[in-house]
Write a protein that holds these residues in place. Structure first.
Motif, short mmCIF file in Angstrom:
data_model
loop_
_atom_site.label_atom_id
_atom_site.label_comp_id
_atom_site.label_asym_id
_atom_site.label_seq_id
_atom_site.Cartn_x
_atom_site.Cartn_y
_atom_site.Cartn_z
N VAL A 106 17.55 38.54 52.26
CA VAL A 106 17.33 37.17 52.76
C VAL A 106 17.74 36.14 51.70
CG1 VAL A 106 15.61 35.51 53.54
CG2 VAL A 106 15.49 37.90 54.31
N LEU A 107 17.22 36.31 50.48
CA LEU A 107 17.56 35.37 49.41
C LEU A 107 19.05 35.41 49.08
CD1 LEU A 107 14.52 35.91 47.01
CD2 LEU A 107 14.93 33.97 48.53
N GLY A 108 19.61 36.62 49.10
CA GLY A 108 21.03 36.76 48.79
C GLY A 108 21.92 36.07 49.81
N LEU A 109 21.57 36.21 51.10
CA LEU A 109 22.39 35.57 52.13
C LEU A 109 22.29 34.05 52.06
CD1 LEU A 109 21.67 37.99 55.12
CD2 LEU A 109 23.78 37.78 53.79
N ILE A 110 21.10 33.54 51.72
CA ILE A 110 20.97 32.08 51.53
C ILE A 110 21.85 31.63 50.36
CG2 ILE A 110 19.39 30.23 50.88
CD1 ILE A 110 17.18 31.77 52.36
N PHE A 111 21.81 32.41 49.28
CA PHE A 111 22.65 32.09 48.12
C PHE A 111 24.13 32.15 48.50
CE2 PHE A 111 25.22 33.72 44.60
CZ PHE A 111 25.03 32.72 43.66
N ASP A 112 24.50 33.12 49.36
CA ASP A 112 25.90 33.25 49.77
C ASP A 112 26.39 32.00 50.48
OD1 ASP A 112 25.86 35.76 48.74
OD2 ASP A 112 25.66 36.79 50.67
N VAL A 113 25.54 31.45 51.34
CA VAL A 113 25.94 30.25 52.08
C VAL A 113 26.25 29.11 51.11
CG1 VAL A 113 25.17 28.48 53.69
CG2 VAL A 113 24.68 30.89 54.16
N PHE A 114 25.36 28.91 50.13
CA PHE A 114 25.58 27.84 49.16
C PHE A 114 26.80 28.12 48.28
CE2 PHE A 114 21.13 26.92 50.17
CZ PHE A 114 21.19 25.54 50.31
N LEU A 115 26.99 29.38 47.90
CA LEU A 115 28.15 29.74 47.08
C LEU A 115 29.45 29.46 47.83
CD1 LEU A 115 29.35 31.10 44.52
CD2 LEU A 115 29.21 33.28 45.77
N CYS A 116 29.50 29.89 49.09
CA CYS A 116 30.72 29.67 49.88
C CYS A 116 30.97 28.19 50.11
CB CYS A 116 30.60 30.40 51.22
SG CYS A 116 30.61 32.20 51.08
N MET A 117 29.90 27.44 50.35
CA MET A 117 30.06 25.99 50.54
C MET A 117 30.58 25.32 49.27
SD MET A 117 26.68 24.95 52.77
CE MET A 117 27.02 23.22 52.48
N ALA A 118 30.00 25.68 48.13
CA ALA A 118 30.39 25.05 46.86
C ALA A 118 31.84 25.37 46.52
CB ALA A 118 29.46 25.51 45.74
N LEU A 119 32.20 26.65 46.57
CA LEU A 119 33.57 27.03 46.23
C LEU A 119 34.57 26.54 47.28
CD1 LEU A 119 33.06 30.64 44.83
CD2 LEU A 119 33.41 28.52 43.57
N GLY A 120 34.13 26.53 48.55
CA GLY A 120 35.00 26.03 49.60
C GLY A 120 35.29 24.54 49.44
N LEU A 121 34.24 23.77 49.11
CA LEU A 121 34.44 22.34 48.89
C LEU A 121 35.30 22.08 47.65
CD1 LEU A 121 30.86 20.96 49.69
CD2 LEU A 121 32.95 20.62 51.03
N PHE A 122 35.07 22.87 46.61
CA PHE A 122 35.88 22.73 45.40
C PHE A 122 37.35 23.00 45.72
CE2 PHE A 122 37.97 24.71 41.74
CZ PHE A 122 37.83 23.69 40.80
N TYR A 123 37.60 24.05 46.50
CA TYR A 123 38.98 24.37 46.87
C TYR A 123 39.59 23.27 47.73
CZ TYR A 123 42.86 26.49 49.37
OH TYR A 123 44.09 26.73 49.92
#
Length: 343
Positions: A106-123
């Motif tokens: 659960v915690l990992g999937l929440i972290f994944d969403v934020f990670l993908c959003m951050a790197l996606g926005l950076f890209y």
């Protein structure tokens, strides 16, 4: 962030004894450090793989779905792997169980969403910035080509007018024709090899821009040619800027020639009704070129080479642009002067 995550992670796996047992504290810290960086590196590489695999803006939705699916699958596997690693070390006292794995999912999937959003926005930001830079470079190259093409139309037109005037003077006033040839040599020397006084200020060889002083010196010689040709049919007023701080400001080479030449080309003149043309230097750094409007009886089609070349060049050099004001009585063009250190 890591000093907080490490003890929290070990407290979850090992329990309160993590803080009281030195062996558990040492082993747990080493393990959580290794697992943390393994997860970060693996997930980050997966995100960048998805970005490289689907880089276009039109693939944003597909890229996001692939990114979340891949990262989510890895998170599930890494959570199982983490608990399994802890269970292999007797010093931690951890037993493998699915109950211990589920909260990590659960915690990992929440972290994944934020990670993908951050790197996606950076890209997305980096790609937007790159596209803007490339677009600006293409626009500047296009404008430079446009300017070069328009400038190429100007010199032949000037030469044709000059030779036509010389032909008339040879028949009417041979001595004046000799002076005309001398002035024409000065003028064409400037046109073919811009005055190096401008280079001394700019600190470089620049054929596309010159100082206001150099341009006015040139236009003075050019208007001498016009006076020889048209006499009292042309009334020209030029400014004096000796000692002015604006003398070292720059503008596109042959700017004033372009405007004076256009005034001659599109207006009629006679001794009874001379064409009035003036050049003024404003204290706030503008050059104002005004001519009376006396359209020729036979209307000439405007080819746009004059004002078009100036507009294109100013767009390359500065955010400032030329201003055109026309009424039934006059036609006026205002050119911005550019500080030499702004180029």
């Amino acid at each position: 962030m890591m000093p907080i995550l490490f003890p929290l992670g070990n407290y979850y796996f090992i329990g309160p004894s993590y803080f009281t047992d030195p062996i558990k504290f040492g082993v747990g810290t080493v393990v959580v450090f290794g697992l943390y960086w393994l997860s970060i590196v693996t997930l980050t590489l997966t995100v960048w793989w998805a970005i490289r695999r689907y880089p276009d803006a039109s693939q944003t939705l597909l890229r996001t779905v692939v990114m979340l699916t891949a990262v989510g699958s890895l998170t599930v596997g890494l959570a199982i792997f983490d608990v399994w690693v802890y269970s292999l070390l007797p010093a931690t006292g951890v037993q493998f169980s699915w109950a211990a794995v589920r909260p990590i999912w659960v915690l990992g999937l929440i972290f994944d969403v934020f990670l993908c959003m951050a790197l996606g926005l950076f890209y997305a930001y980096a790609r937007w910035k790159q596209d803007m830079t490339e677009s600006e470079q293409l626009e500047r190259a296009s404008l430079q080509n446009q300017y070069d093409a328009l400038k190429g139309q100007l010199n032949p037109h000037f030469l044709f007018n000059a030779l036509n005037s010389l032909s008339i003077l040879i028949g009417e006033e041979p001595k004046l024709a000799e002076q005309f040839v001398d002035k024409l040599a000065i003028v064409y020397r400037y046109m073919l090899q811009p005055d190096r006084r401008g280079d001394a200020v700019l600190g470089k060889s620049s054929g596309d821009v010159t100082t206001l002083q150099a341009e006015l010196d040139f236009i003075c010689s050019y208007t001498d040619l016009l006076t020889m040709r048209y006499g009292k049919s042309l009334d020209i007023t030029l400014p004096a800027i000796a000692g002015s701080s604006l003398a070292t400001y720059v503008l596109p080479t042959l700017s004033l020639l372009t405007l004076v030449d256009n005034a001659i080309k599109y207006n009629s003149m006679s001794g009874a009704k001379p064409l009035v043309l003036s050049i003024e230097i404003m204290p706030d750094g503008w050059v104002v070129v005004t001519n009376s409007r006396q359209p020729k009886a036979i209307r000439l089609e405007t080819d746009g080479a004059g004002l078009g070349s100036l507009t294109a060049k100013y767009r390359l050099l500065s955010e400032k642009s030329i201003m055109v004001d026309t009424t039934d009585a006059y036609f006026r063009v205002t050119l911005p002067l550019l500080p030499p250190n702004a180029l």
